[in-house]
Design an enzyme around this catalytic site. Structure first.
Site, short mmCIF file in Angstrom:
data_model
loop_
_atom_site.label_atom_id
_atom_site.label_comp_id
_atom_site.label_asym_id
_atom_site.label_seq_id
_atom_site.Cartn_x
_atom_site.Cartn_y
_atom_site.Cartn_z
N GLU A 157 2.25 -12.35 -4.81
CA GLU A 157 2.47 -13.49 -4.07
C GLU A 157 2.51 -14.81 -4.97
OE1 GLU A 157 0.47 -14.06 0.00
OE2 GLU A 157 -0.47 -12.40 -0.72
N SER B 66 1.13 -11.93 2.90
CA SER B 66 2.53 -12.28 2.97
C SER B 66 3.37 -10.66 3.12
CB SER B 66 2.95 -12.72 1.63
OG SER B 66 2.69 -14.02 1.60
N TYR C 262 10.42 -15.58 3.05
CA TYR C 262 10.57 -16.42 1.91
C TYR C 262 11.93 -16.61 1.63
CZ TYR C 262 5.61 -16.04 2.01
OH TYR C 262 4.28 -16.15 2.52
N ARG D 282 -3.69 -19.75 9.64
CA ARG D 282 -2.34 -19.61 10.60
C ARG D 282 -2.68 -17.99 11.28
NH1 ARG D 282 1.96 -17.90 7.48
NH2 ARG D 282 1.69 -16.03 8.26
N ASP E 142 -1.46 -14.66 13.02
CA ASP E 142 -0.22 -13.87 13.35
C ASP E 142 -0.41 -12.68 14.52
OD1 ASP E 142 1.18 -15.31 11.36
OD2 ASP E 142 0.89 -13.93 9.98
N GLU F 41 -3.68 -10.81 12.35
CA GLU F 41 -4.57 -11.30 10.87
C GLU F 41 -4.62 -12.71 11.00
OE1 GLU F 41 -2.62 -10.07 7.54
OE2 GLU F 41 -1.07 -11.38 7.48
N ASN G 159 -4.49 -15.98 8.27
CA ASN G 159 -4.20 -16.27 6.83
C ASN G 159 -5.13 -17.76 6.70
OD1 ASN G 159 -1.66 -14.67 6.06
ND2 ASN G 159 -1.31 -15.31 8.19
N GLY H 141 1.32 -20.32 3.84
CA GLY H 141 2.43 -20.94 2.85
C GLY H 141 2.57 -22.48 3.32
#
Length: 306
Positions: free
Chosen positions: A14, A141, A212, A251, A253, A267, A269, A273
């Site tokens: 990443e 990611s 991305y 964050r 998901d 999950e 994070n 990002g």
């Protein structure tokens, strides 16, 4: 004005994402009047560089292995430097998908059914009826993730690749059809919003390129879902943040199947990002907070011990 060391780049797959996140945060910190030094842990001398700089705080903008998995946090603990985001322990557990699922299950959060396997075992035959998802146990990611669709003759051949670099353990989970949702949580301030993600790239799911690449996905905030589901997402994201012992901004998901009215947490994070296309700055903007305001808040939340 504070002297701030921004960690960016690093050693994980990443790295390009981290470089984008870190440069955005460093620019914001300079606009806020801070003395900013960018340090890339790809340089073997990064710890000595950090000691020479002697910053007032470390802004950790690393993603993935060696940056988001507790190891860098352990170095910062040893150096007694205040740093942003989650602690060593919370970061390590969150990065391990199987162990974090055990914590989420203990907290009563909704999850997809799955199991941890060696990648070579998962490659022998379908480990569960398709469709299912195969994901490295300790990557972020969407790196190294495969969706095995109905009708597939066998598991992904990539699992047998001798050059596989995503770890020997993979988590195999049922695929939940439906909507891709995400919720950012600011420690002490709560969940910001629910975003629905639509993939607009050539792929058919929210993979690395969709996340991305410019134009790879479209984000709708607030998500067009029933309020009861939105409330459930917000509560689950906050509960997951606290169950792992996270700090700063995280964050969570989710997948939501509207046909079965089923929500599943995928999950958390611990260092989401901060690129121009990232979801957390978008949710902060929806909540009335600019990118620079969010970066300032993350820095103000830095501490040691964490």
């Amino acid at each position: 004005m504070a002297r701030v060391a921004v960690l960016l780049g690093g050693l994980s797959p990443e790295r390009p994402v981290s470089l984008s996140s870190g440069r955005g945060c460093a620019d914001a910190l300079r606009r806020l009047g801070h003395d900013v030094i960018e340090i890339d842990p790809q340089n073997p001398g990064w710890i000595a560089e950090l000691q020479d700089v002697a910053p007032d705080a470390v802004f950790n903008a690393l993603h993935g292995e060696w940056g988001e998995d507790g190891r860098t946090q352990g170095v910062l603990d040893y150096l007694k430097l205040p740093y942003t985001h989650s602690s060593m322990l919370a970061s390590a557990i969150a990065m391990d998908k199987d162990k974090s699922k055990a914590v989420f299950a203990q907290a009563g959060l909704p999850l997809a059914n799955g199991k941890l396997m060696h990648r070579l075992d998962a490659a022998k035959a379908h480990p569960m009826p398709a469709p299912y998802v195969v994901k490295p146990n300790a990557q972020g990611s969407s790196v190294g993730i495969f969706i095995v669709r109905e009708g597939a003759n066998r598991p992904p051949e990539q699992l047998l690749d001798p050059d596989w670099t995503f770890g020997e353990e993979v988590l195999v989970e049922e695929f939940i059809d439906g909507k891709e949702l995400t919720v950012a949580v600011m420690h002490g301030r709560g969940a910001l919003a629910v975003t629905e993600i639509f993939v607009t790239s050539d792929g058919d799911w929210y993979d690395f390129d969709a996340k991305y690449a410019e134009g790879g996905s479209r984000h709708v905030v607030p998500a067009d879902i029933p309020q009861t589901v939105a409330d459930q997402c917000m509560r689950a994201a906050e509960a997951a943040h606290h169950a792992l012992g996270c700090r700063g901004v995280t964050r969570a998901d989710f997948r939501y199947d509207p046909k079965r009215d089923r929500l599943a947490l995928l999950e958390v994070n611990t260092q989401p990002g901060m690129t121009p296309t990232s979801l957390t700055p978008e949710q902060a903007a929806y909540a009335g907070m600019s990118y620079d305001d969010l970066v300032a808040w993350i820095l103000e939340d830095a501490s040691w011990p964490r």
